[in-house]
Design a protein around this motif. Structure first.
Motif, PDB file in Angstrom:
ATOM      1  N   THR A 206       0.837  -1.211   0.000  1.00 37.64           N
ATOM      2  CA  THR A 206       0.000   0.000   0.000  1.00 37.64           C
ATOM      3  C   THR A 206       0.864   1.249   0.000  1.00 37.64           C
ATOM      4  OG1 THR A 206      -1.736  -1.184   1.197  1.00 37.64           O
ATOM      5  CG2 THR A 206      -1.830   1.210   1.228  1.00 37.64           C
ATOM      6  N   GLU A 207       1.932   1.230   0.794  1.00 41.94           N
ATOM      7  CA  GLU A 207       2.827   2.386   0.865  1.00 41.94           C
ATOM      8  C   GLU A 207       3.567   2.598  -0.457  1.00 41.94           C
ATOM      9  OE1 GLU A 207       4.710   5.695   2.563  1.00 41.94           O
ATOM     10  OE2 GLU A 207       2.909   4.544   3.093  1.00 41.94           O
ATOM     11  N   ARG A 210       1.264   4.176  -2.910  1.00 42.60           N
ATOM     12  CA  ARG A 210       1.075   5.609  -2.618  1.00 42.60           C
ATOM     13  C   ARG A 210       2.250   6.442  -3.123  1.00 42.60           C
ATOM     14  NH1 ARG A 210       2.449   9.476   0.733  1.00 42.60           N
ATOM     15  NH2 ARG A 210       4.004   8.151   1.745  1.00 42.60           N
TER      16      ARG A 210
END
Length: 226
Positions: A206-207, A210
């Motif tokens: 997820t990071e 992003r």
């Protein structure tokens, strides 16, 4: 002694759903027979009749498949389920309402004539084939999983699994004081570790996604190769 024997019989009725009445327990339960022989042998041992005590213990082992040294101290309300292969050493101490399943070993690790076998406090349950080795103490209310090998002291109300045994608290909370026979309902530390790794991987993915959005690049497709 007769009150203690009655408690042993009651323990079998209370903890074994296959037990239908006291007569069946008296006639057909080797764990109860072994405890009866042991309590007699222990009296002989304390009176100094060592050879007689050892002979009674030997006869008990021959008839029941359960070996208990006559010097071992066993409290009332103990239940040995099935019991074949159970071994309880000379300086072992077994507290009230303890439950031992078949193949359990309470063994020693020293040649010295001192305390070299474990102490099991009240309401301890030791699962099938488990070994508790050395002059250690299992705290009150502890459960030992089947096949575990315990070589260190265990605090009260704990769950012990693995080889060597590892202590895992049940949901991080103390267990209410009761006799818990669910010795198969044990946490799986390996599965828990894998779950934590998967959660961490998801967080990292997820990071990364992003960060790609921040720099305006296309997010690469995940590698699906196994």
């Amino acid at each position: 002694m007769f009150d203690t024997v009655r408690r042993d019989i009651h323990s079998a009725l209370e903890r074994d759903p296959a037990a239908r009445n006291a007569l069946e327990v008296i006639l057909c339960y080797p764990g109860v027979h072994a405890l009866l022989f042991h309590r007699l042998a222990h009296r002989f041992w304390r009176a100094g009749w060592v050879i007689t005590a050892r002979f009674v213990s030997h006869v008990s082992r021959f008839l029941t498949g359960i070996e208990i040294h006559p010097a071992a101290r066993i409290g009332p309300g103990v239940f040995i389920d099935h019991g074949m292969g159970v071994v309880i050493g000379e300086t072992a101490e077994v507290g009230e309402n303890v439950t031992l399943y078949q193949g359990v070993i309470l063994g020693g690790t020293s040649l010295k004539r001192d305390k070299r076998h474990p102490t099991l406090e009240r309401n301890v349950v030791v699962g099938t084939g488990a070994a508790v080795i050395g002059a250690i103490t299992l705290g009150e209310g502890t459960r030992v999983g089947a096949g575990s090998v315990v070589v260190k002291d265990v605090p009260p109300n704990s769950v012990v699994v693995g080889v060597p045994g590892r202590v895992i608290y049940r949901d991080g909370q103390r267990v209410v004081e009761s006799i818990d026979l669910e010795h198969t309902d044990l946490p799986d530390p390996l599965a828990k570790a894998i779950e934590q790794m998967l959660d961490r991987i998801h967080l990292l993915e997820t990071e990364v996604a992003r960060l790609y959005r921040v720099v305006g690049d296309a997010v690469p497709a995940p590698d699906t190769a196994v």
